[in-house]
Design a protein around this motif. Structure first.
Motif, PDB file in Angstrom:
ATOM      1  N   ILE A 300       0.840  -1.203   0.000  1.00  0.00           N
ATOM      2  CA  ILE A 300       0.000   0.000   0.000  1.00  0.00           C
ATOM      3  C   ILE A 300       0.873   1.250   0.000  1.00  0.00           C
ATOM      4  CG2 ILE A 300      -1.682   1.315   1.350  1.00  0.00           C
ATOM      5  CD1 ILE A 300      -2.748  -1.384   2.384  1.00  0.00           C
ATOM      6  N   SER A 301       1.910   1.248   0.841  1.00  0.00           N
ATOM      7  CA  SER A 301       2.804   2.399   0.928  1.00  0.00           C
ATOM      8  C   SER A 301       3.525   2.665  -0.391  1.00  0.00           C
ATOM      9  CB  SER A 301       3.828   2.162   2.042  1.00  0.00           C
ATOM     10  OG  SER A 301       4.851   3.130   2.008  1.00  0.00           O
ATOM     11  N   SER A 302       4.057   1.618  -1.015  1.00  0.00           N
ATOM     12  CA  SER A 302       4.819   1.808  -2.251  1.00  0.00           C
ATOM     13  C   SER A 302       3.927   2.271  -3.389  1.00  0.00           C
ATOM     14  CB  SER A 302       5.530   0.507  -2.640  1.00  0.00           C
ATOM     15  OG  SER A 302       4.611  -0.524  -2.928  1.00  0.00           O
ATOM     16  N   THR A 303       2.655   1.866  -3.362  1.00  0.00           N
ATOM     17  CA  THR A 303       1.734   2.279  -4.422  1.00  0.00           C
ATOM     18  C   THR A 303       1.541   3.786  -4.418  1.00  0.00           C
ATOM     19  OG1 THR A 303       0.574   0.164  -4.285  1.00  0.00           O
ATOM     20  CG2 THR A 303      -0.570   1.963  -5.365  1.00  0.00           C
ATOM     21  N   ILE A 304       1.276   4.371  -3.272  1.00  0.00           N
ATOM     22  CA  ILE A 304       1.094   5.827  -3.203  1.00  0.00           C
ATOM     23  C   ILE A 304       2.442   6.540  -3.319  1.00  0.00           C
ATOM     24  CG2 ILE A 304       1.217   5.922  -0.669  1.00  0.00           C
ATOM     25  CD1 ILE A 304      -1.074   8.042  -2.931  1.00  0.00           C
ATOM     26  N   SER A 305       3.503   5.928  -2.810  1.00  0.00           N
ATOM     27  CA  SER A 305       4.838   6.536  -2.918  1.00  0.00           C
ATOM     28  C   SER A 305       5.253   6.662  -4.374  1.00  0.00           C
ATOM     29  CB  SER A 305       5.874   5.700  -2.160  1.00  0.00           C
ATOM     30  OG  SER A 305       5.563   5.605  -0.794  1.00  0.00           O
ATOM     31  N   ASN A 306       4.996   5.629  -5.170  1.00  0.00           N
ATOM     32  CA  ASN A 306       5.364   5.669  -6.582  1.00  0.00           C
ATOM     33  C   ASN A 306       4.666   6.803  -7.317  1.00  0.00           C
ATOM     34  OD1 ASN A 306       7.037   3.454  -6.289  1.00  0.00           O
ATOM     35  ND2 ASN A 306       5.498   1.982  -6.950  1.00  0.00           N
ATOM     36  N   LEU A 307       3.443   7.096  -6.900  1.00  0.00           N
ATOM     37  CA  LEU A 307       2.699   8.186  -7.531  1.00  0.00           C
ATOM     38  C   LEU A 307       3.360   9.529  -7.245  1.00  0.00           C
ATOM     39  CD1 LEU A 307       0.175   9.044  -9.137  1.00  0.00           C
ATOM     40  CD2 LEU A 307      -1.051   9.189  -6.966  1.00  0.00           C
ATOM     41  N   PHE A 308       3.809   9.730  -6.015  1.00  0.00           N
ATOM     42  CA  PHE A 308       4.448  10.990  -5.647  1.00  0.00           C
ATOM     43  C   PHE A 308       5.904  11.054  -6.121  1.00  0.00           C
ATOM     44  CE2 PHE A 308       0.833  11.099  -2.800  1.00  0.00           C
ATOM     45  CZ  PHE A 308       0.539  12.449  -2.701  1.00  0.00           C
ATOM     46  N   ASN A 309       6.547   9.906  -6.250  1.00  0.00           N
ATOM     47  CA  ASN A 309       7.957   9.882  -6.638  1.00  0.00           C
ATOM     48  C   ASN A 309       8.203  10.299  -8.079  1.00  0.00           C
ATOM     49  OD1 ASN A 309       8.600   8.951  -4.108  1.00  0.00           O
ATOM     50  ND2 ASN A 309       8.979   6.843  -4.720  1.00  0.00           N
ATOM     51  N   VAL A 310       7.132  10.385  -8.893  1.00  0.00           N
ATOM     52  CA  VAL A 310       7.330  10.693 -10.310  1.00  0.00           C
ATOM     53  C   VAL A 310       8.008  12.045 -10.504  1.00  0.00           C
ATOM     54  CG1 VAL A 310       5.390   9.275 -11.059  1.00  0.00           C
ATOM     55  CG2 VAL A 310       5.011  11.690 -10.544  1.00  0.00           C
ATOM     56  N   VAL A 311       7.847  12.953  -9.544  1.00  0.00           N
ATOM     57  CA  VAL A 311       8.432  14.286  -9.704  1.00  0.00           C
ATOM     58  C   VAL A 311       9.955  14.216  -9.669  1.00  0.00           C
ATOM     59  CG1 VAL A 311       8.647  16.589  -8.690  1.00  0.00           C
ATOM     60  CG2 VAL A 311       6.415  15.457  -8.744  1.00  0.00           C
ATOM     61  N   TYR A 312      10.515  13.630  -8.617  1.00  0.00           N
ATOM     62  CA  TYR A 312      11.976  13.618  -8.568  1.00  0.00           C
ATOM     63  C   TYR A 312      12.579  12.632  -9.565  1.00  0.00           C
ATOM     64  CZ  TYR A 312      12.561   9.410  -5.506  1.00  0.00           C
ATOM     65  OH  TYR A 312      12.600   8.149  -4.977  1.00  0.00           O
ATOM     66  N   LEU A 313      11.840  11.588  -9.929  1.00  0.00           N
ATOM     67  CA  LEU A 313      12.344  10.678 -10.952  1.00  0.00           C
ATOM     68  C   LEU A 313      12.373  11.355 -12.317  1.00  0.00           C
ATOM     69  CD1 LEU A 313      10.569   7.354  -9.898  1.00  0.00           C
ATOM     70  CD2 LEU A 313      12.974   7.966  -9.595  1.00  0.00           C
ATOM     71  N   ALA A 314      11.354  12.168 -12.610  1.00  0.00           N
ATOM     72  CA  ALA A 314      11.338  12.915 -13.871  1.00  0.00           C
ATOM     73  C   ALA A 314      12.463  13.946 -13.903  1.00  0.00           C
ATOM     74  CB  ALA A 314       9.986  13.604 -14.057  1.00  0.00           C
ATOM     75  N   LEU A 315      12.721  14.581 -12.767  1.00  0.00           N
ATOM     76  CA  LEU A 315      13.829  15.544 -12.712  1.00  0.00           C
ATOM     77  C   LEU A 315      15.169  14.846 -12.885  1.00  0.00           C
ATOM     78  CD1 LEU A 315      12.526  17.857  -9.857  1.00  0.00           C
ATOM     79  CD2 LEU A 315      12.938  18.516 -12.230  1.00  0.00           C
ATOM     80  N   GLY A 316      15.282  13.607 -12.421  1.00  0.00           N
ATOM     81  CA  GLY A 316      16.490  12.843 -12.681  1.00  0.00           C
ATOM     82  C   GLY A 316      16.676  12.596 -14.166  1.00  0.00           C
ATOM     83  N   ASN A 317      15.574  12.255 -14.852  1.00  0.00           N
ATOM     84  CA  ASN A 317      15.632  12.100 -16.304  1.00  0.00           C
ATOM     85  C   ASN A 317      16.014  13.406 -16.980  1.00  0.00           C
ATOM     86  OD1 ASN A 317      14.589   9.373 -17.559  1.00  0.00           O
ATOM     87  ND2 ASN A 317      13.409   9.691 -15.690  1.00  0.00           N
ATOM     88  N   ALA A 318      15.522  14.527 -16.442  1.00  0.00           N
ATOM     89  CA  ALA A 318      15.876  15.830 -17.001  1.00  0.00           C
ATOM     90  C   ALA A 318      17.379  16.082 -16.884  1.00  0.00           C
ATOM     91  CB  ALA A 318      15.098  16.937 -16.289  1.00  0.00           C
ATOM     92  N   VAL A 319      17.961  15.693 -15.762  1.00  0.00           N
ATOM     93  CA  VAL A 319      19.409  15.818 -15.593  1.00  0.00           C
ATOM     94  C   VAL A 319      20.139  15.016 -16.666  1.00  0.00           C
ATOM     95  CG1 VAL A 319      21.365  15.274 -14.091  1.00  0.00           C
ATOM     96  CG2 VAL A 319      19.298  16.280 -13.109  1.00  0.00           C
ATOM     97  N   ALA A 320      19.716  13.759 -16.850  1.00  0.00           N
ATOM     98  CA  ALA A 320      20.381  12.894 -17.833  1.00  0.00           C
ATOM     99  C   ALA A 320      20.266  13.460 -19.237  1.00  0.00           C
ATOM    100  CB  ALA A 320      19.784  11.493 -17.766  1.00  0.00           C
TER     101      ALA A 320
END
Length: 476
Positions: A300-320
């Motif tokens: 349950i925790s990882s499901t909602i965490s993954n939804l919120f984590n998209v912001v910093y993961l997308a910014l990581g892609n932006a760095v790359a």
């Protein structure tokens, strides 16, 4: 007088960490489509998870364990294409389209091998792998049911490995070339298909049989074929839109010297991702020593965490993407300045997202048809993730910074070696040789990443990642 003396320093720091409107427009142009695509994908995964969770706790836990194993495959695909991807981004920044084609071909070949290996492993050893997570102090019958649901889900999901891998090859190369909208559209279409067929096949609507976890797997497989077909046909459909795709299938041969360089720089990255994903699975196995309720709470925790984590993961892609293109174009100082601002933006964004996540922590677990114990655990896990989100955002941006300059061995040490040398031994000892409750155990194992923040800060500040490694391939 003192105030005036402080202004230059304050202004200098602000200019160093904060960009102008054009900078954030550029960053958002890259990140927003990725956030939308990944956000919708994770939102539908959230709904998928809730739908399965409405069927029962054993079904939810079985799917959670199977998805943890599939997560290892997904991350291995990510690592395999990322090794060639750091070349693709710099080749594109150098306008060397033949180099981009060769990077694309390398991705195809390595992903084909990984798909074959995954099918062999999961088909023959899936039941044994799932059993590693089923540590229950109470009824063994619950563990047996969980195993059955997990095995059925995993075997059905094998049909979706090929389209998943192929869509990742296309989408990653499109993003390296600055095209983020098409993968976003394909992702949106896929998740809508997934959502509709989840509803029909899990619960048996519109005359369809109620297939439960198998229905959820079938819906996911269908959505992956839809995503693959859209992104592939649209990429080839408009001539001139993706010039690096022209003639990409005329041969699968790659210049030996380039293949050697990709392997040299990319293999540590692929090994890193494989070890990291396996390490995350190992961490979950350590946590599962406290019982099946912990698996359900973490799911349950990882499901909602993954939804919120998209912001910093997308910014990581932006760095790359952004920093990689600047390095490929030889703009070293601009790359360094841009990276500093992206790091600051990632941390600031994670502070805001973490605060929002804390607000939903007490509410989200109530949407599941499970026990009060599982809901309470899930709430505490969500709060821990929210508090530590700025830490994860910073370490993620540092990782992609070093990767953009081809320092894949350094990222290997920074990421998976740290996980296996520090985090996993800590979790192993605490879970097996102490009576520490799961919540403080989980917090300690997550908070140890603060050490990575310090290491990442030092390496990024020293500029060891500032390197253009494709200039010699100009004529490739």
């Amino acid at each position: 007088m003192d105030t005036n003396a402080e202004r230059p320093g304050k202004t200098g720091l602000r200019n160093k960490l904060i960009g102008d409107k054009s900078f954030y427009k550029m960053v958002l142009t890259v990140t927003v489509p990725i956030i939308i695509q990944n956000g919708i994908t994770n939102f539908v995964s959230l709904l998928d998870n809730i739908m399965v969770g409405q069927v029962g706790t054993e079904q939810m836990s079985g799917v959670a364990v199977a998805n943890q194993l599939l997560f290892v495959f997904n991350i291995c695909i990510f690592g395999a294409i990322s090794g060639a991807g750091i070349f693709g981004a710099q080749f594109y920044g150098n306008r060397n389209y033949e180099g981009v084609r060769n990077a694309f071909r390398f991705k195809l070949l390595i992903c084909a091998g990984l798909v074959l290996l995954a099918v062999l492993i999961f088909a023959s050893g899936g039941e044994g792998l799932i059993s590693l997570y089923l540590n229950e102090e109470g009824s063994g019958q619950d563990a047996a049911r969980t195993l059955g649901y997990g095995k059925a889900y995993l075997l059905c999901m094998l049909a979706g490995l090929i389209p998943y891998a192929l869509s990742q090859v296309y989408a990653s190369t499109l993003r390296e070339a600055g095209e983020t909208v098409l993968p976003m559209k394909a992702g949106i279409a896929a998740v809508l298909v997934n959502l509709v067929f989840n509803y029909i096949l899990i619960y048996g609507k519109f005359g369809a049989p109620a297939l439960g976890v198998v229905g959820a797997a079938i819906a996911t497989v269908l959505s992956r074929y839809v995503e693959c077909l859209i992104v592939a046909f649209a990429s080839h459909g408009k001539k001139g839109k993706a010039p690096w795709l022209d003639g990409v299938y005329r041969t699968l041969r790659i210049p030996s010297h380039l293949a050697g360089q990709i392997v040299l720089r990319g293999m540590p990255l692929m090994i890193n991702e494989a070890l990291w994903s396996a390490g995350m699975a190992m961490l979950m196995q350590c946590y599962s020593m406290r019982g099946l309720s912990v698996i359900a709470g973490l799911n349950i925790s990882s499901t909602i965490s993954n939804l919120f984590n998209v912001v910093y993961l997308a910014l990581g892609n932006a760095v790359a993407i952004i920093v990689g293109q600047l390095l490929g174009a030889g703009k070293m100082e601009e790359a360094k300045d841009t990276d500093t601002k992206l790091l600051a933006f990632s941390v600031g964004g994670c502070v805001v997202i973490g605060a929002l996540m804390m607000l939903v922590a007490p509410l989200f677990p109530r949407m599941y048809n499970t026990t009060p114990e599982v809901r309470a655990l899930a709430e505490r896990f969500i709060l821990i993730v929210a508090v530590l989100m700025p830490v994860q955002g910073f370490t993620n941006a540092c990782y992609f910074t070093m990767r953009s300059g081809g320092k894949t061995f350094v990222t290997f040490l920074f990421d998976s070696v740290f996980l296996w040398v520090v985090s996993i031994p800590l979790a192993f000892v605490l879970s097996r040789f102490t009576d520490l409750p799961i919540v403080p155990l989980y917090f300690i194992c997550q908070a140890v990443d603060v050490i990575k923040c310090v290491i990442g800060f030092v390496m990024v500040k020293r500029g060891v990642w500032i390197h253009n490694f494709v200039v010699s391939e100009k004529q490739a």
